[in-house]
Design an enzyme around this catalytic site. Structure first.
Site, PDB file in Angstrom:
ATOM      1  N   ARG A  14       2.522  -6.148  -2.044  1.00 15.56           N
ATOM      2  CA  ARG A  14       2.720  -4.696  -2.012  1.00 15.56           C
ATOM      3  C   ARG A  14       3.956  -4.341  -1.188  1.00 15.56           C
ATOM      4  O   ARG A  14       4.721  -3.436  -1.548  1.00 15.56           O
ATOM      5  CB  ARG A  14       1.471  -4.033  -1.430  1.00 15.56           C
ATOM      6  CG  ARG A  14       1.537  -2.503  -1.378  1.00 15.56           C
ATOM      7  CD  ARG A  14       0.166  -1.928  -1.056  1.00 15.56           C
ATOM      8  NE  ARG A  14       0.203  -0.486  -0.965  1.00 15.56           N
ATOM      9  CZ  ARG A  14       0.147   0.208   0.166  1.00 15.56           C
ATOM     10  NH1 ARG A  14       0.048  -0.455   1.330  1.00 15.56           N
ATOM     11  NH2 ARG A  14       0.187   1.524   0.168  1.00 15.56           N
TER      12      ARG A  14
ATOM     13  N   HIS B 115       7.066  -2.093  -2.401  1.00 15.23           N
ATOM     14  CA  HIS B 115       7.474  -0.870  -1.703  1.00 15.23           C
ATOM     15  C   HIS B 115       8.898  -0.982  -1.184  1.00 15.23           C
ATOM     16  O   HIS B 115       9.604   0.034  -1.096  1.00 15.23           O
ATOM     17  CB  HIS B 115       6.502  -0.579  -0.563  1.00 15.23           C
ATOM     18  CG  HIS B 115       5.234   0.061  -1.015  1.00 15.23           C
ATOM     19  ND1 HIS B 115       4.536   0.990  -0.266  1.00 15.23           N
ATOM     20  CD2 HIS B 115       4.529  -0.080  -2.166  1.00 15.23           C
ATOM     21  CE1 HIS B 115       3.460   1.380  -0.932  1.00 15.23           C
ATOM     22  NE2 HIS B 115       3.431   0.738  -2.084  1.00 15.23           N
TER      23      HIS B 115
ATOM     24  N   SER C  26      14.709  -2.891   3.741  1.00 11.78           N
ATOM     25  CA  SER C  26      14.737  -1.650   4.526  1.00 11.78           C
ATOM     26  C   SER C  26      13.342  -1.247   4.986  1.00 11.78           C
ATOM     27  O   SER C  26      13.188  -0.559   6.001  1.00 11.78           O
ATOM     28  CB  SER C  26      15.385  -0.519   3.724  1.00 11.78           C
ATOM     29  OG  SER C  26      14.746  -0.350   2.468  1.00 11.78           O
TER      30      SER C  26
ATOM     31  N   ASN D 257       3.290   4.147   3.403  1.00 14.24           N
ATOM     32  CA  ASN D 257       3.296   2.832   4.056  1.00 14.24           C
ATOM     33  C   ASN D 257       2.477   2.761   5.331  1.00 14.24           C
ATOM     34  O   ASN D 257       2.017   1.684   5.719  1.00 14.24           O
ATOM     35  CB  ASN D 257       4.738   2.431   4.387  1.00 14.24           C
ATOM     36  CG  ASN D 257       5.578   2.219   3.147  1.00 14.24           C
ATOM     37  OD1 ASN D 257       5.068   1.799   2.113  1.00 14.24           O
ATOM     38  ND2 ASN D 257       6.861   2.527   3.230  1.00 14.24           N
TER      39      ASN D 257
ATOM     40  N   HIS E 296      -3.070  -4.865  -8.569  1.00 16.02           N
ATOM     41  CA  HIS E 296      -4.262  -4.209  -8.037  1.00 16.02           C
ATOM     42  C   HIS E 296      -5.520  -5.038  -8.281  1.00 16.02           C
ATOM     43  O   HIS E 296      -6.624  -4.602  -7.963  1.00 16.02           O
ATOM     44  CB  HIS E 296      -4.425  -2.815  -8.646  1.00 16.02           C
ATOM     45  CG  HIS E 296      -3.465  -1.814  -8.111  1.00 16.02           C
ATOM     46  ND1 HIS E 296      -3.465  -0.489  -8.479  1.00 16.02           N
ATOM     47  CD2 HIS E 296      -2.452  -1.946  -7.208  1.00 16.02           C
ATOM     48  CE1 HIS E 296      -2.494   0.155  -7.841  1.00 16.02           C
ATOM     49  NE2 HIS E 296      -1.862  -0.713  -7.069  1.00 16.02           N
TER      50      HIS E 296
ATOM     51  N   ASP F 137      -5.725 -11.850 -10.991  1.00 16.92           N
ATOM     52  CA  ASP F 137      -5.987 -12.225 -12.382  1.00 16.92           C
ATOM     53  C   ASP F 137      -6.042 -10.976 -13.254  1.00 16.92           C
ATOM     54  O   ASP F 137      -5.858  -9.859 -12.787  1.00 16.92           O
ATOM     55  CB  ASP F 137      -7.281 -13.036 -12.492  1.00 16.92           C
ATOM     56  CG  ASP F 137      -8.518 -12.288 -11.990  1.00 16.92           C
ATOM     57  OD1 ASP F 137      -8.457 -11.046 -11.845  1.00 16.92           O
ATOM     58  OD2 ASP F 137      -9.548 -12.939 -11.724  1.00 16.92           O
TER      59      ASP F 137
END
Length: 344
Positions: free
Chosen positions: A59, A63, A73, A91, A190, A252
């Protein structure tokens, strides 16, 4: 071709690639041959202690790439005069894994000072995380340089919201040169990780004037979520729920089966079956786990090339959370060079 000529030819190709700013597989083979293995060791050690680190690093890479491109950054700390990306609502406090990147960077710096960028370390760490959780391995083209600008406002503007509908998701990814199918493919991340209650409260409380719960969410699942998440939860409420209720610890394609069964947790998850082409992609991924894994690896490589800094652009940070050479004015005002979206 004789060996000396062959060596010269490949050296020339490497130089040409460096001049033109292309990312290369094995970019550090000569300058820091242990770079990727050192990152892998740091990720594996953290994963052994806390498996939740893997989805966190995937993630984080996502991001990072969606804000100013893949330039690390997202790793920069806020200062007294500037709120950085890591402290923006998308975040903070949900992003995790910063300490793993710091450990990997420390190990790499000890072996090869001022050679390997934080942006590349983050890309390697995301790849290693996919391998640990889903046995999905791919080569990471490297040669990224680190940016020196990090603005919370840009994170707010560029990171897709969990409340996005299908049109918003498609447009957000298209703005980064990613197709609708690649958006569906990357949403498979996810399959692992967690979400704070505030990310899906809209689906389980006061959904509309006629329904208290989103009718596209399984009623039994909604009851479970309401029992766990208070209606006044905020992003700082320390309660989380697995994004994938079926195989929450394995990267998966079962995530897609859950979406088809109205078990998608976020608005943006269930949005994948509200448009015909997206729904067809969800069905295909649900029915072909190997095909999805291949597409996921390809999409991760492509995402990792968004707006990269290469060649003489940016810098190689010695500490991933602090810039070394950019002026304070550049950091605060966002005047550093921003290349166009990569087309490959």
């Amino acid at each position: 071709m004789s060996p000396p000529v062959k060596l010269f030819f490949f050296a020339f190709l490497a130089l040409l690639a460096a001049v033109h700013g292309d990312l290369q597989i094995g970019f550090y083979n000569t300058s820091c041959p242990t770079a990727e293995s050192l990152v892998q060791q740091a990720v594996a050690a953290a994963f052994a202690n806390n498996s939740g680190i893997a989805p966190g690093l995937i993630r984080m890479h996502f991001h990072d790439c969606f804000v100013r491109g893949c330039d690390a950054s997202v790793l920069l700390d806020s200062t007294a005069n500037n709120t950085a990306e890591k402290d923006a609502p998308p975040n903070n406090p949900s992003l995790r894994g910063f300490e793993v990147i710091a450990a990997a960077k420390s190990a790499v710096e000890a072996a090869c000072p001022q050679t390997v960028s934080c942006a590349d370390i983050l890309a390697f760490a995301a790849r290693d995380s996919a391998n640990l959780t889903g046995n999905i391995f791919y080569q990471v083209p490297s040669g990224r340089r680190d940016g020196n600008v990090s603005l919370a406002s840009e994170a707010n503007a560029n990171i897709p919201s969990p409340l996005f509908n299908a049109t918003q998701l498609i447009n957000s990814f298209a703005g980064k040169n990613l197709t609708a199918d690649e958006m569906v493919t990357l949403s498979g991340a996810h399959s692992i990780g967690v979400a704070h209650c505030s990310s899906f409260l809209n689906r389980i409380y006061n959904f509309s004037n006629t329904s208290d719960v989103d009718p596209t969410l399984s009623s039994a699942y909604a009851d479970l979520l309401r029992n766990k998440c208070p209606s006044n939860s905020t992003r700082f409420t320390p309660i989380t729920v697995s994004l994938d209720i079926i195989t929450p610890a394995v990267l998966d394609s079962m995530y897609y089966k859950g979406v088809l069964l109205t078990l998608g947790l976020l608005t943006s998850d269930q949005a994948l079956v509200t448009e015909a082409n997206l729904s067809a992609a969800v069905q295909e991924n649900a029915n072909n786990s190997g095909g999805w894994a291949t597409k996921f690896a390809q999409a991760m490589v492509k995402m990792g090339q968004i707006q990269v800094l290469t060649g003489t652009q940016g810098e190689i940070r010695t500490n991933c959370s602090v810039v070394n050479s950019a002026s304070l004015g550049d950091v605060l005002m966002g005047t550093a060079h921003r290349p166009e979206v990569a087309t490959s």
